[in-house]
Scaffold this active site. Structure first.
Site, PDB file in Angstrom:
ATOM      1  N   SER A  59      -7.807  -7.653  -2.123  1.00  0.00           N
ATOM      2  CA  SER A  59      -7.654  -6.331  -2.162  1.00  0.00           C
ATOM      3  C   SER A  59      -8.257  -5.026  -2.427  1.00  0.00           C
ATOM      4  O   SER A  59      -9.620  -5.034  -1.863  1.00  0.00           O
ATOM      5  CB  SER A  59      -6.114  -6.116  -2.415  1.00  0.00           C
ATOM      6  OG  SER A  59      -5.556  -5.041  -2.079  1.00  0.00           O
TER       7      SER A  59
ATOM      8  N   ASP B  68      -4.509  -2.367   3.341  1.00  0.00           N
ATOM      9  CA  ASP B  68      -3.007  -2.387   3.360  1.00  0.00           C
ATOM     10  C   ASP B  68      -2.542  -1.195   2.608  1.00  0.00           C
ATOM     11  O   ASP B  68      -1.284  -0.825   2.704  1.00  0.00           O
ATOM     12  CB  ASP B  68      -2.297  -3.472   2.894  1.00  0.00           C
ATOM     13  CG  ASP B  68      -2.756  -4.189   1.705  1.00  0.00           C
ATOM     14  OD1 ASP B  68      -3.750  -3.615   1.094  1.00  0.00           O
ATOM     15  OD2 ASP B  68      -2.371  -5.158   1.347  1.00  0.00           O
ATOM     16  N   ARG B  69      -3.359  -0.522   2.055  1.00  0.00           N
ATOM     17  CA  ARG B  69      -2.816   0.757   1.296  1.00  0.00           C
ATOM     18  C   ARG B  69      -3.344   2.006   1.864  1.00  0.00           C
ATOM     19  O   ARG B  69      -4.041   2.054   2.802  1.00  0.00           O
ATOM     20  CB  ARG B  69      -3.562   0.617  -0.413  1.00  0.00           C
ATOM     21  CG  ARG B  69      -3.127  -0.335  -1.053  1.00  0.00           C
ATOM     22  CD  ARG B  69      -3.830  -0.384  -2.524  1.00  0.00           C
ATOM     23  NE  ARG B  69      -3.228  -1.531  -3.292  1.00  0.00           N
ATOM     24  CZ  ARG B  69      -3.004  -1.249  -4.615  1.00  0.00           C
ATOM     25  NH1 ARG B  69      -3.594  -0.421  -5.295  1.00  0.00           N
ATOM     26  NH2 ARG B  69      -2.575  -2.173  -5.043  1.00  0.00           N
TER      27      ARG B  69
END
Ligand code: G1P
Ligand code: ZN
Length: 544
Positions: free
Chosen positions: A113, A282-283
């Site tokens: 991430s 995804d952020r």
């Protein structure tokens, strides 16, 4: 087919955290380390013989090597086909969509991430199940148990795969299908949002936007969608080429790591909207002119305006937020007359609710928002949602946020991250505070009084599974709340997170940033947990 069984010894540190297994690259590169973990997933997750799996990563250092090993272990476990993004790249939300679109049995996402990349950085593996969502807790715990007793893993020889070449290649016993990582995802976004209205906004010659891909996976997605399909001027997407070390940037979209974007949005010559995503896409971070949109506010606002966006015109069945996320969205849910669920931290807890059709919109304070279109959070989706809202309301980002505060009040929010090198000390602080929770009620704290304090336990309304120990909560009689929990994504030491929330009524003065408005609450929270006394550390390592 020739399957070889390779003897191995277990490792004792393969328990998946909040979002998969994350370790230093150097740890992952140790002989058998990755293989053990992958085989533990295959052993615990069921029979994948003849199945199709999706695979891809955020392009960080070691992505290609890890994929090669995944191919040979997948083949060794009888997987028939792997659908992989070109050059081994897939953003986390695009992978989630692809699993669902193809009816795949699951997928492996190679990502840590927002953690730094490069040879000295971090690597990670997430496993998604057939619904496109991260493995639920029961499965990750089973994987961990398996990893503690594993004695062999299975490999088959697969031929070299050309990951630049689209189409199906036969690699020994395995079919590898290389797909354009962007195409299906972009098509989905066109279904959800009013591209015509957004195109009119971005192409009007006045609206100035910047999207910073932070040299991570979203670059190609943002260039295709924002610049090619929506007509934003070339150069709207910056740091658009994914690099194995993210060009030394910390690919975490927050006002500290992306301070340059916040700066671009203030003073004369400021833009109209700035946004960023993280390593695996995804952020999201949304910045308006002189307005850093807090993720909790963003979630509340998307909920409030959902009906104005084509994909959500029929309304929302319900909304969910992670427990530490501000309760701004609860007020909107109440006004809309839809249920609002409170889940533990980690996207996987939303998936049962999404699968059951109980919620359509979910969010976390950690710059994550998404909807029933996927089973992961989705950075670019959130940016498109905001663009769609600006386009149809004609209101600037900051104006939308202020309107929201005037209607519902403001939940000022900040998170203080205390880095504590010794994990045992951090655990001791949490245990100590937990032991004192019962005596807190009635005590004075930061100019208010404690009304209630507890340790958060979640019972999943769909499958009844119980997750205890999900964070300590302290509620105050002025509407404020403190939450304490230990991070589950770090790769060394411990990070104790304190989430601070303070409510300001609709008619109050709403000026000031979240960190400013919660500073006093933050000092009181640190003292309450005796952090300075027990660690000698006087201030949090990070405030977001
Ligand atoms: C952090 C965030 C959490 C998010 C996770 C994965 O986990 O707090 O909301 O789901 O990263 O992106 P933590 O380090 O707090 O366990
Ligand atoms: Zn991420």
């Amino acid at each position: 087919m020739d399957v070889r069984r390779i003897p191995t010894e277990p490792f004792d540190d393969q328990r998946p955290g909040t979002a998969g297994l994350r370790k230093k690259v150097s740890r992952f590169r140790e002989p058998n380390y990755l293989e053990n973990f992958l085989q533990s997933v295959f052993d615990a997750a069921g029979d994948f013989r003849g199945a199709t799996l999706v695979a891809g990563g955020d392009g960080r250092y070691w992505n290609a090597e890890a994929l090669e090993r995944l191919f040979s272990i997948a083949a060794g476990n009888g997987v028939r086909r792997i659908v992989v993004g070109r050059q081994g790249m897939l953003s986390t939300p695009a992978a989630s969509h692809l699993i669902r679109l193809r009816g795949a049995a699951g997928g492996f996402l190679l990502t840590a991430s927002h953690n730094p990349g490069g040879p000295d950085g971090d690597f990670g593996v997430k496993f998604d199940t057939a619904n496109g969502g991260q493995a639920p807790e029961a499965l990750t715990e089973a994987v961990w148990r398996r990893s503690l007793e594993i004695r062999e893993y299975r490999v088959a020889d697969v031929a070299a795969v050309d990951l630049d070449e689209l189409g199906v290649q036969q690699a020994g016993p395995l079919e590898v299908e290389v797909v354009d990582p962007v195409a299906d995802y972009a098509a989905l976004m066109e279904q959800l949002f009013d591209f015509e209205r957004i195109r009119a906004l971005l192409g009007n010659g006045r609206f100035r936007m910047r999207f910073d891909a932070l040299n991570a996976v979203t670059g190609p997605y943002a260039v295709e969608i924002l610049e090619r399909r929506l007509g934003a001027p070339a150069g709207t997407v910056v740091n658009a080429v994914p690099l194995p070390d993210f060009g030394g940037l910390h690919p975490d979209p927050n006002p500290v790591d992306a301070a340059h974007l916040v700066a671009w949005m203030s003073g004369p010559g400021a833009g109209d909207l700035a946004a960023a995503s993280d390593g695996d896409g995804d952020r999201n971070m949304i910045v308006g002119r002189d307005m850093m949109v807090s993720p909790g506010d963003s979630l509340a606002l998307l909920a409030e305006h959902a009906r104005e966006v084509p994909g959500y015109a029929a309304g929302l069945a319900g909304i969910a937020r992670s427990m530490p996320t501000s309760r701004a969205v609860d007020r909107v849910a109440e006004a809309l007359g839809v249920p609002c669920f409170e889940t533990p931290t980690g996207w996987r807890f939303f998936c049962n609710l999404l699968d059951a059709g109980r919620v359509d919109l979910c969010g976390e304070e950690s710059f994550g928002t998404s909807s029933s279109h996927a089973r992961e959070k989705d950075g670019l989706w959130a940016v498109l949602f905001w663009l769609n809202l600006v386009a149809v309301t004609g209101r600037p980002v900051a104006g939308l946020v202020q309107d929201h505060w005037r209607r519902f009040g403001r939940h000022a929010f900040a998170r203080h991250d205390w880095f504590i090198a010794d994990g045992a000390v951090a655990a001791g602080i949490m245990a100590g505070l937990e032991g004192r929770l019962a005596e807190l009620t009635g005590q004075a704290l930061a100019g208010a009084r404690v009304t209630r304090a507890d340790s958060f336990t979640y019972t999943d309304p769909i499958d009844g599974s119980v997750s205890a120990g999900q964070g300590l909560r302290v509620f105050l009689d002025d509407g404020s709340r403190l939450v304490y929990r230990l991070s589950g994504t770090g790769t060394q030491g411990a990070t104790l997170r304190i989430y601070l929330e303070r409510y300001l009524a609709p008619t109050a003065d709403h000026g000031g940033s979240g960190p400013e408005l919660t500073a006093a609450l933050g000092s009181a929270a640190a003292r309450l947990a005796r952090i300075p006394a027990l660690t000698g550390i006087e201030a949090p390592a990070g405030i977001i």
